[in-house]
Design a protein around this motif. Sequence first.
Motif, short mmCIF file in Angstrom:
data_model
loop_
_atom_site.label_atom_id
_atom_site.label_comp_id
_atom_site.label_asym_id
_atom_site.label_seq_id
_atom_site.Cartn_x
_atom_site.Cartn_y
_atom_site.Cartn_z
N LEU A 175 0.85 -1.19 0.00
CA LEU A 175 0.00 0.00 0.00
C LEU A 175 0.89 1.24 0.00
N ILE A 176 0.62 2.15 -0.89
CA ILE A 176 1.45 3.34 -1.03
C ILE A 176 1.04 4.36 0.03
N SER A 177 2.00 4.81 0.82
CA SER A 177 1.78 5.86 1.80
C SER A 177 2.85 6.92 1.61
N SER A 178 2.74 8.01 2.36
CA SER A 178 3.72 9.09 2.22
C SER A 178 5.11 8.61 2.63
N GLY A 179 5.20 7.65 3.57
CA GLY A 179 6.51 7.11 3.96
C GLY A 179 7.18 6.35 2.84
N VAL A 180 6.39 5.56 2.08
CA VAL A 180 6.94 4.82 0.93
C VAL A 180 7.39 5.79 -0.15
N VAL A 181 6.56 6.78 -0.43
CA VAL A 181 6.90 7.78 -1.46
C VAL A 181 8.17 8.54 -1.06
N GLU A 182 8.29 8.86 0.22
CA GLU A 182 9.45 9.63 0.68
C GLU A 182 10.76 8.89 0.41
N GLU A 183 10.78 7.57 0.62
CA GLU A 183 12.02 6.82 0.40
C GLU A 183 12.41 6.82 -1.08
N TYR A 184 11.42 6.80 -1.95
CA TYR A 184 11.73 6.84 -3.38
C TYR A 184 12.21 8.21 -3.81
N LEU A 185 11.81 9.24 -3.09
CA LEU A 185 12.18 10.61 -3.47
C LEU A 185 13.48 11.06 -2.84
N GLU A 186 13.93 10.40 -1.78
CA GLU A 186 15.12 10.87 -1.06
C GLU A 186 16.38 10.73 -1.89
N THR A 206 -1.06 13.01 5.36
CA THR A 206 0.25 13.67 5.46
C THR A 206 0.71 14.09 4.07
N ALA A 207 1.23 15.30 3.98
CA ALA A 207 1.81 15.80 2.72
C ALA A 207 3.31 15.90 2.86
N LEU A 208 4.01 15.61 1.77
CA LEU A 208 5.46 15.76 1.73
C LEU A 208 5.79 17.07 1.04
N VAL A 209 6.67 17.86 1.65
CA VAL A 209 7.09 19.14 1.08
C VAL A 209 8.58 19.05 0.77
N LEU A 210 8.97 19.41 -0.43
CA LEU A 210 10.34 19.28 -0.86
C LEU A 210 10.68 20.36 -1.89
N PRO A 211 11.98 20.70 -2.03
CA PRO A 211 13.09 20.29 -1.18
C PRO A 211 13.13 21.13 0.10
N MET A 212 13.81 20.62 1.13
CA MET A 212 13.90 21.31 2.40
C MET A 212 15.35 21.43 2.83
N THR A 213 15.59 22.34 3.77
CA THR A 213 16.91 22.48 4.38
C THR A 213 16.83 22.09 5.85
N PHE A 214 17.98 21.91 6.47
CA PHE A 214 18.03 21.51 7.88
C PHE A 214 17.34 22.54 8.77
N PHE A 215 17.56 23.81 8.50
CA PHE A 215 17.01 24.87 9.36
C PHE A 215 15.50 24.99 9.22
N SER A 216 14.94 24.54 8.10
CA SER A 216 13.49 24.64 7.90
C SER A 216 12.72 23.81 8.90
N PHE A 217 13.32 22.74 9.40
CA PHE A 217 12.63 21.87 10.34
C PHE A 217 12.45 22.52 11.71
N TYR A 218 13.16 23.61 11.95
CA TYR A 218 13.07 24.29 13.24
C TYR A 218 12.20 25.56 13.15
N HIS A 219 11.53 25.74 12.03
CA HIS A 219 10.60 26.85 11.87
C HIS A 219 9.18 26.36 12.17
N SER A 220 8.40 27.22 12.79
CA SER A 220 7.02 26.89 13.13
C SER A 220 6.11 28.01 12.65
N ASN A 221 4.84 27.68 12.41
CA ASN A 221 3.87 28.70 12.02
C ASN A 221 3.71 29.76 13.09
N ASP A 222 3.91 29.39 14.35
CA ASP A 222 3.80 30.36 15.44
C ASP A 222 4.86 31.45 15.33
#
Length: 495
Positions: free
Chosen positions: A227-238, A275-291
Amino acid sequence: MSFIKRWFSKNKNNNSDQQPIVEPPAISTYPVEQVMNDNRKYLKDTLSHSEDLVEKQLKLPSGDTLYMYFLNTMAEEEKIENYFYAKLIKIQNMNDLHLLLKNMEATKHPHLSDAMTEVLSGHCILLIDGFPYCYTIETSRTVKRDITQPENEQIIRGGHFGLVENLHINLHLIRQLITHPKLKVQYTTLGQAAKTKVAIVSMDGVCDPAQLEEVHRRLAKVSSKKLISSGVVEEYLEDSIYSPFPQYMSTERPDRCALNILEGKIAVLVDGDATALVLPMTFFSFYHSNDDYNSRWYTGTFFRLIRMLSFIVAVTLPGLYIAIVSFHYEIIPYGMTYVVKNSIEMIPYPPIIEAFIMELTIELIREAGIRLPSPIGQTIGIVGGLVIGDAVVNAGFVSSIMIIVVALTAIASFVVPSHEMSMAVRLLRFPIMIMAALLGFVGIVFCLSLYLIHLCKLTSLGQPYFYPFAPFSLKDLKESIIRIPHTKNKEQSVK
């Protein structure tokens, strides 16, 4: 205070390299042509040949031809069936059709460009072959399922709604936030057995076409029978599946998807996955929040710095404790020498075993709390932590200082807004603990150097993952660390 003003003023004056954004729709005036092919070409070109644009051709008994266009992600086809198709069967000629449209309160437009905004809101366009005008009918989709805030990405201020398991509803939520004709949706089907529908969402004219083409190329390689999920798709895109760092951001928030799409990134949504996958990303983007963007810039900057500091604390704190107790006890302040001595002198294990016992115990409690129902999970987390922590200290298996170190480490690892990055942080501390037990501070520096080299070499969809640190860009680095006030952040616009 003056240096902050100078800093922002410099950023205001240098706008050439700013990330482009999209202005509100500016659609050129276009009259309805009597040649239907011209109208069809204008509609598809204006909507960037988006694949959620549906075209239907209808024939009347009088021989007249009707063309209907709508976005199936915004319009509700059940409304079209019940309120138009069912009544169209009784229509014999054009006079009956005009009377029907009048009774349905359809809006008449001499210019096709005037109807485009309504199409983006969920209306459908009705074109009649040979007539220099068109009609729009209200067929907006109504979301009936409760859309609640994602539990993993809760925010204090902003929209409290998240993605669901229905692909069309998710695209509807994104289109509600970005009502622009350049928003482009492309569909593909993945999996040999599941035949899962996947949507690739981007902003035409802002997104890099080479990156979009690369996403399609990598998705074409998906041949999984699962079954295709966002986790499976992510590994193919990495770019590197062996890296502990997440190279794409997974989010359940449509507003987070919309913000990144407007910045030129690509969102991949899988039908049946919230869940949606957003790409490409940088390391610092993971520490940003909408707040960060919804609160005062002072507050947003402070908490962003706290999150980045938490990465260092979560990765290195257990290793620092092991190195200090095992090799570098001379740096312990004089007043704390006896406190540390009394805490660890009766422990039968070396610090590395002590640390592993508590770290693995914390991970077991965390996993148990997640898998159990919410009321029981919270009880297990609180009671289990208190009882086990107190018991192991009284039994003499673990020192009280180690309990403090492990607790601080666990708290720091949960500060990260991204669940994937939080899991990576929890894994990265174990090699540092082992190297600290073998070589002390030298081992910690060696391990951190390997992490830094890996981050500098890593890419996300071909883009540098550790940008703007490597390659170095002072202007973008300060924007990654500091939340620039909205009034000072002048971005280049794209029409």
